[in-house]
Structure formats: C-alpha cells, structure tokens
Design a protein around this motif. Sequence first.
Motif, short mmCIF file in Angstrom:
data_model
loop_
_atom_site.label_atom_id
_atom_site.label_comp_id
_atom_site.label_asym_id
_atom_site.label_seq_id
_atom_site.Cartn_x
_atom_site.Cartn_y
_atom_site.Cartn_z
N SER A 68 3.10 10.14 -6.96
CA SER A 68 3.00 8.76 -6.49
C SER A 68 4.03 7.95 -7.25
O SER A 68 4.12 8.06 -8.48
CB SER A 68 1.61 8.17 -6.78
OG SER A 68 0.62 8.85 -6.06
N ILE A 69 4.80 7.15 -6.52
CA ILE A 69 5.80 6.29 -7.15
C ILE A 69 5.54 4.85 -6.72
O ILE A 69 5.59 4.52 -5.54
CB ILE A 69 7.24 6.69 -6.77
CG1 ILE A 69 7.52 8.13 -7.20
CG2 ILE A 69 8.24 5.73 -7.41
CD1 ILE A 69 8.89 8.65 -6.79
N GLN A 120 -4.21 12.34 -8.18
CA GLN A 120 -5.58 12.81 -8.00
C GLN A 120 -6.37 11.76 -7.21
O GLN A 120 -6.05 10.56 -7.29
CB GLN A 120 -6.25 13.03 -9.37
CG GLN A 120 -5.57 14.06 -10.23
CD GLN A 120 -6.15 14.14 -11.64
OE1 GLN A 120 -7.01 13.34 -12.01
NE2 GLN A 120 -5.68 15.10 -12.42
N PRO A 121 -7.40 12.17 -6.49
CA PRO A 121 -8.18 11.19 -5.71
C PRO A 121 -8.72 10.05 -6.57
O PRO A 121 -8.81 8.92 -6.11
CB PRO A 121 -9.31 12.05 -5.12
CG PRO A 121 -8.71 13.41 -4.98
CD PRO A 121 -7.81 13.56 -6.18
N GLY A 122 -9.06 10.34 -7.82
CA GLY A 122 -9.55 9.30 -8.72
C GLY A 122 -8.51 8.25 -9.08
O GLY A 122 -8.84 7.21 -9.65
N ASP A 123 -7.25 8.52 -8.73
CA ASP A 123 -6.18 7.53 -8.98
C ASP A 123 -6.17 6.45 -7.91
O ASP A 123 -5.44 5.46 -8.04
CB ASP A 123 -4.81 8.22 -9.00
CG ASP A 123 -4.67 9.22 -10.14
OD1 ASP A 123 -3.95 10.21 -9.95
OD2 ASP A 123 -5.28 9.00 -11.20
N SER A 140 0.83 -1.20 0.00
CA SER A 140 0.00 0.00 0.00
C SER A 140 0.87 1.25 0.00
O SER A 140 2.03 1.23 0.39
CB SER A 140 -0.93 0.01 1.22
OG SER A 140 -0.19 0.05 2.41
N LEU A 141 0.24 2.35 -0.47
CA LEU A 141 0.93 3.64 -0.56
C LEU A 141 -0.13 4.72 -0.39
O LEU A 141 -1.21 4.63 -0.99
CB LEU A 141 1.61 3.78 -1.92
CG LEU A 141 2.27 5.10 -2.25
CD1 LEU A 141 3.48 5.33 -1.35
CD2 LEU A 141 2.69 5.14 -3.72
N SER A 142 0.17 5.73 0.42
CA SER A 142 -0.74 6.84 0.62
C SER A 142 -0.01 8.14 0.29
O SER A 142 1.09 8.37 0.78
CB SER A 142 -1.25 6.87 2.06
OG SER A 142 -2.13 7.95 2.27
N VAL A 143 -0.62 8.96 -0.57
CA VAL A 143 0.01 10.23 -0.95
C VAL A 143 -1.03 11.34 -0.92
O VAL A 143 -2.25 11.09 -1.00
CB VAL A 143 0.66 10.17 -2.35
CG1 VAL A 143 1.74 9.11 -2.41
CG2 VAL A 143 -0.38 9.93 -3.42
N LEU A 158 -3.02 2.11 -3.89
CA LEU A 158 -2.72 3.54 -3.79
C LEU A 158 -3.93 4.28 -3.25
O LEU A 158 -5.04 4.11 -3.77
CB LEU A 158 -2.32 4.10 -5.16
CG LEU A 158 -2.14 5.61 -5.25
CD1 LEU A 158 -0.94 6.05 -4.40
CD2 LEU A 158 -1.95 6.06 -6.69
N ALA A 159 -3.70 5.09 -2.24
CA ALA A 159 -4.74 5.97 -1.71
C ALA A 159 -4.25 7.39 -1.85
O ALA A 159 -3.18 7.74 -1.34
CB ALA A 159 -5.03 5.63 -0.25
N VAL A 160 -5.02 8.21 -2.55
CA VAL A 160 -4.66 9.62 -2.72
C VAL A 160 -5.58 10.44 -1.84
O VAL A 160 -6.80 10.46 -2.04
CB VAL A 160 -4.79 10.05 -4.20
CG1 VAL A 160 -4.41 11.52 -4.34
CG2 VAL A 160 -3.92 9.18 -5.09
N ARG A 161 -5.00 11.12 -0.87
CA ARG A 161 -5.76 11.89 0.11
C ARG A 161 -6.06 13.28 -0.42
O ARG A 161 -5.15 13.96 -0.89
CB ARG A 161 -4.98 11.99 1.42
CG ARG A 161 -4.50 10.67 2.00
CD ARG A 161 -3.85 10.87 3.37
NE ARG A 161 -2.75 11.84 3.32
CZ ARG A 161 -1.50 11.53 3.01
NH1 ARG A 161 -1.18 10.28 2.70
NH2 ARG A 161 -0.55 12.46 3.00
N PRO A 162 -7.32 13.71 -0.34
CA PRO A 162 -7.67 15.06 -0.83
C PRO A 162 -7.00 16.15 0.01
O PRO A 162 -6.67 15.95 1.18
CB PRO A 162 -9.20 15.12 -0.65
CG PRO A 162 -9.63 13.72 -0.50
CD PRO A 162 -8.47 12.97 0.11
#
Lengths: 114, 112
Positions: free
Chosen positions: A19-20, A81-84, A10-13, A110-114
């Motif tokens: 994001s890598i 982007q959050p949609g990623d 997992s990865l959170s950005v 991948l979790a993209v935080r708003p």
Amino acid sequence: DQQVKQNSPSLSVQEGRISILNCDYTNSMFDYFLWYKKYPAEGPTFLISISSIKDKNEDGRFTVFLNKSAKHLSLHIVPSQPGDSAVYFCAATWEKSSGDKLTFGTGTRLAVRP
Amino acid sequence: DTGVSQDPRHKITKRGQNVTFRCDPISEHNRLYWYRQTLGQGPEFLTYFQNEAQLEKSRLLSDRFSAERPKGSFSTLEIQRTEQGDSAMYLCASSTTRDGYTFGSGTRLTVV
C-alpha cells in the motif's frame, strides 16, 4: 488554505501487496512529518514520523519516504494486512511551532481486501 | 494508565444552547491539545496548553469558545450559543514530545 494535501481519498489493495499512501505539503517551514491511523469511533493513533534531515524512516512493515525538493512524502505498508484497513492522516509541524501543533491532511481511506 | 479520556462521547444539543466537554489527559503529559474534525477533513488545531497555561489559540476558536485547564490536569472546552456549524468531532490529545501525541476517542457534537 490546505497546507497538507492527501489527494487520494481512498485506496484499495489486495492483502499481501504493497500500500502506498501519498501526501504533499506547501509550507516550507514544515520540518517534521507524521502519519496517523484512525479507526472508526477512535482517535488517531501515531504510526511513524520522519524529520526533514532524513529521507527515509522504517518501522517494521511501515516505511515513510520524504522528498523535500518535491514537498512530498509517502507511506509504504508491506505486506498489507486486513487489519490495516483504516483512514490514514498525514500531518506536519515545525521545530519552532508552539507546542508542536500539527497540521493534518484530509486523510486517505485504505481498504485491504483479503 | 487508561490513556486520554473524553466525556461525553456524544452530545446532541439545540442551536443556541451551551455545551461543555471534558478531557482527562495522561497524567504525566504536560501538553494538552484540542482539535476539531469535520466530515471529510483532517483534525484542525484549536488550542494548546502547557500545564495550566493556554499558549496558543487558533483563529478557528471564536469568542464563543473557551478552554481551560485548571491546575494543569483535566481540561474543559465550552461552546456558548452553539450553531449548526459547530457540529463536529472534538478531539483532545496530550503529549510530552512531538511523537508522543495520544488522542482521546473524541466527543461528537451534533447541533440541531
């Protein structure tokens, strides 16, 4: 024998940042690499690919880098982007493989935080 | 074209029963693949058709599994005498090129 490895489950950005996602492979026969994105309850969708004759391929916000000597590739998403937010799978194949069957890694969420 | 369709979306079956899944590929795609995905893993290759010919089968595909693609159109995957270890998401994909894989949404099998 896991021939394609994604060691980060997992990865959170933060939104807007890079994001890598990383992927390693062990089979020297692989000469073509792909990234797929998967949302829940859907099948994987193709994102971007790279041939072993290149070390970089870019498509909009997505760039894949290949380091053949290290048997390593990475997917960069800029800006995130959050949609990623999804599970990303690295996959590999080789030119002489029957029908281009793919060997997948275990995925990185991948979790993209708003 | 509506993409790759798989039916059913979910299947719950008792151990020992037979199940059959169907895949309708994109009409102009001559290649059809079946993959299996278990929890926490990536999809694993099961078998591949070029038109109606089954050209490769993974060793994961035991003799309880059989796949067909009559007339090079839709495909079926049958599992006989299901076991709990068969519980997984079964994904079908079709393509014409290595970048052209289009996956269906999968059939989730639960063996109880």
